[in-house]
Write a protein that holds these residues in place. Sequence first.
Motif, short mmCIF file in Angstrom:
data_model
loop_
_atom_site.label_atom_id
_atom_site.label_comp_id
_atom_site.label_asym_id
_atom_site.label_seq_id
_atom_site.Cartn_x
_atom_site.Cartn_y
_atom_site.Cartn_z
N VAL A 1 -6.82 1.23 -37.63
CA VAL A 1 -8.03 1.32 -38.44
C VAL A 1 -8.74 2.61 -38.07
O VAL A 1 -8.65 3.09 -36.94
CB VAL A 1 -8.96 0.10 -38.22
N GLN B 1 -12.22 -0.51 -42.97
CA GLN B 1 -10.85 -0.88 -42.63
C GLN B 1 -10.81 -1.91 -41.51
O GLN B 1 -9.95 -2.80 -41.51
CB GLN B 1 -10.07 0.37 -42.21
N GLN C 1 -11.55 -5.37 -43.05
CA GLN C 1 -10.38 -5.86 -43.78
C GLN C 1 -9.26 -6.29 -42.84
O GLN C 1 -8.59 -7.30 -43.07
CB GLN C 1 -9.89 -4.78 -44.75
N SER C 2 -9.07 -5.54 -41.76
CA SER C 2 -8.04 -5.90 -40.79
C SER C 2 -8.37 -7.20 -40.08
O SER C 2 -7.49 -8.04 -39.85
CB SER C 2 -7.87 -4.76 -39.77
N THR D 1 -7.60 -10.23 -42.37
CA THR D 1 -6.20 -10.54 -42.68
C THR D 1 -5.37 -10.93 -41.45
O THR D 1 -4.29 -11.49 -41.61
CB THR D 1 -5.53 -9.32 -43.35
N ARG D 2 -5.86 -10.66 -40.24
CA ARG D 2 -5.05 -10.92 -39.04
C ARG D 2 -5.54 -12.11 -38.23
O ARG D 2 -5.12 -12.29 -37.10
CB ARG D 2 -5.05 -9.68 -38.13
#
Length: 379
Positions: free
Chosen positions: A71, A76, A79-80, A83-84
């Motif tokens: 990132v 970013q 968003q990371s 999703t993780r």
Amino acid sequence: MTLRLTSAPVSGVKKRKSTPKPRNSPFAAHARRKPSPAAAGAAKAAAEDLVDDDPLPDIGGSHFISETAQVQNVVQAIQSIRTRMFDELPQRAGMNSTRIAEVLNLRRSLPPLASVAHIHTLLNAPTQVEREIVELVQTGRVRRLIVPGRGNDAAGLGDCLVLAEDWEGLVRGSTGLDTELKEKFLDILSRIGTSSALSQSIFTPDEYRALIRAGFLVSSSSYTQGSLNVASLPNLPRAAISSASRSGPVHPSDIDRAVQTDAQARAATLFLSLPNTGTYLRLLGTGRAHLLALLRRSTCNEAPMHLLKDRWNGAVETEKSFHLAKRARGEFAGILPGRTKKWKELYGMQFRWVLEEALGAGQVEMFETGSVGPGVRCL
């Protein structure tokens, strides 16, 4: 007359069976004796030396997380983080269809939040990150959601960020709100700026009740219950206290009346929220606590990161070649993932994700060992 297949019995020829001579063992000349107590004690001491109770070597702090995080900015990072949070469902999960549906539904229902502490862990540039967060909040790209009573510092759970488009998507996708109320609520969100409090008079009683049931608003009265006091609520309008403008001594009855007036004004205030925010924060707190409990199993409250990851995942079977070979032979290759705490209580929460959360909250620290990779220490 009998027929014989071979001529050996007739001719009287007999084959001798050769028996190999036993070989003399090189230890045959030594006398056999039981091990002495001294030898047994030495073996026990050698076995105890194999148990590593010594602290890990520490050659300095580790930047493994920030160096391997892919990132570059706050958006970013948000968003990371979204999703993780969870691992993918394994093929051999060891859960029935009902449990699998519960896991997937809970994952889908969680709000798209990212704690500020987690973002600082990924980027590792405190001043730059805070400046970027302020700019994004002022421009309306990101909204800051503060939950009173959950802590607003790094170790707290109540300071989170959410992208504005994700918030709008949740409002438009809500089935408990009609189209007119959705447009009105989104218009108010675009005009209130960075404030997280709304006056109850903006909505009709039916409208704000529908928003509360949908999870987009929460009444301030729910925050005043328990140990949380009224003064800790953020962005509240200042109540006009008539007794403060009086001249002369202040009586206890005036103070009580002022507190009641202030509480009434605060009770008419609504705070922004997202559906299932409480579920998200409870799950996050449970994951942090479980990670610390696993770390405290070590004598020095520290362990290599790969060992801590194995403890987090549990002794589960994998799709590696040796586990596949064991299963083909009918041997035990490990327990199914559905029987571990990671999947029973944490719904498959990813190890690195919860490690980043605990690291940003200041509950653990990472250091370089120089031999077994990064180490994790409980603070």
